[in-house]
Design an enzyme around this catalytic site. Sequence first.
Site, PDB file in Angstrom:
ATOM      1  N   HIS A 145       0.846  -1.197   0.000  1.00 58.52           N
ATOM      2  CA  HIS A 145       0.000   0.000   0.000  1.00 58.52           C
ATOM      3  C   HIS A 145       0.885   1.253   0.000  1.00 58.52           C
ATOM      4  CE1 HIS A 145      -3.248   2.754   1.047  1.00 58.52           C
ATOM      5  NE2 HIS A 145      -2.565   3.150   2.103  1.00 58.52           N
ATOM      6  N   GLU A 210     -10.761   2.049   3.240  1.00 58.33           N
ATOM      7  CA  GLU A 210      -9.497   1.328   3.403  1.00 58.33           C
ATOM      8  C   GLU A 210      -9.793   0.084   4.209  1.00 58.33           C
ATOM      9  OE1 GLU A 210      -6.693   4.024   5.268  1.00 58.33           O
ATOM     10  OE2 GLU A 210      -6.174   4.918   3.334  1.00 58.33           O
ATOM     11  N   GLN A 251      -7.709  15.011   1.994  1.00 58.51           N
ATOM     12  CA  GLN A 251      -6.409  14.515   2.442  1.00 58.51           C
ATOM     13  C   GLN A 251      -5.259  15.146   1.657  1.00 58.51           C
ATOM     14  OE1 GLN A 251      -6.181  10.225   2.152  1.00 58.51           O
ATOM     15  NE2 GLN A 251      -4.223  10.094   3.217  1.00 58.51           N
ATOM     16  N   GLU A 384      -5.921   3.086  -4.905  1.00 59.63           N
ATOM     17  CA  GLU A 384      -4.974   2.231  -5.612  1.00 59.63           C
ATOM     18  C   GLU A 384      -5.640   1.522  -6.796  1.00 59.63           C
ATOM     19  OE1 GLU A 384      -2.681  -0.083  -2.339  1.00 59.63           O
ATOM     20  OE2 GLU A 384      -4.370   0.933  -1.423  1.00 59.63           O
TER      21      GLU A 384
HETATM   22 MN    MN Z   1      -5.770   3.947   7.240  1.00 58.41          MN
END
Ligand code: MN
Length: 437
Positions: A145, A210, A251, A384
């Site tokens: 990740h 996530e 973010q 991703e």
């Molecule tokens: Mn996280």
Amino acid sequence: MRAIDETHDPQLTSWVSSANRAGCDFPIQNLPFTVFRRSGSAEPLRCGVGIGAAILDLTALGAASATDDTVAQAIAACAQPSLNALMALGAPAWLALRRWLSKVLRTGAGESGRLAAALVRQSAAQFAVPARIGDYTDFYTSIHHAIAVGRLFRPDQPLLPNYKWVPIAYHGRASSIVVSGVGVHRPRGQLMPRGAECPRVGPSERLDYEIELGVFIGRGNRLGEPIPIERAEEHVFGLCLLNDWSARDLQAWEYQPLGPFLAKNFATTLSPWVVTLEALAPFRAPWRRVAQDPSPLPYLDCPELRDAGAAEIELEVALETAAMRARGLAPQRLSRSDFRDSYWSIAQMVAHHTINGCNLAPGDLLGTGTQSGPRPEQAGSLLELTAAGARPLVLSSAEQRAFLADGDRVILRGACQRAGFVRIGFGEATGLVLPPA
Ligand code: MN
């Protein structure tokens, strides 16, 4: 390290017949803990144990149930709206309770008649966050990740130089942790569109999930007294599923220089079930590093870690859009990964968190960070899977998704299986994306 014992015997079955069905998440070899009450009732929240499609209400057993003092004390600790008191008792009490539960729930147990009255159907229960979480820390333990995300933002240097030395983490927000099934409103915040002069305020347009595991601390440590890695797992009660909802646009604008803030703290979803380290004993694996990578510093290394510090836990994310629900289509699996691919282990997270003397308390929660595997299709987030939205997924409903839409339901699942043992599961952590509040 927890030992494999008679509670893991694959021959064991339960008088709760739903626990013996193939593919059941909660066979008698699992015995995960939860906090619940009957749906729609004003009953107090209390602790229970998952068995098949039922919950054994530990507060309905009566004082004379257990002959052993340690077990009686553990059962008494369950008459609370959280697992904290049980967590604080420590590993010997957890093991004693597990062995007792395994005995009284197995086929032929003399207690079955009396205990049957203490069963509540899971479908008739509502669940709560299983612990009173004082502090929440989210790690970043999947190197796959870290590299995939790093590539998107820093193609020249995907992995920062500290990664292979430091189990990276940030302090998260405990107040907005919710249990599976609670809807999550799309957060608003500052957005800085590419090429714009000034940020604007609006709902996130890049809402993501996530898939992580949550690690519940059992017994804590005193301020100033680090937990040595050899003893780290004695301080861990068990694991749950964790969805670290993330607003990627918030973010990207806010994360430098102090890390995640409002992009993460609007909601975190947990499964209602805590699978204990005792239950996970058959699914441990040696912890390894590839030869080119540095060995961990001594405080992050020990023989027990090398022998069995990793855990094989298969993780899966599925998505159900509003259109899929309307058309009766099954949720679509987006990815599968496995916690065995994590770069850092549970014990390393605990040892690192306390190396400076930081104190952990019963019920504290450590997130593992997004669990992505080595292959691109094993990515544990949409960021991703869609290359930051550049390559939207085409779903079975013919819809496309770069990020989550309102009405999407994200479903996390986890399970352990190994030849010679009975498969155990983690249940589900689900959350429906709601429009901005
Ligand atoms: Mn996280």
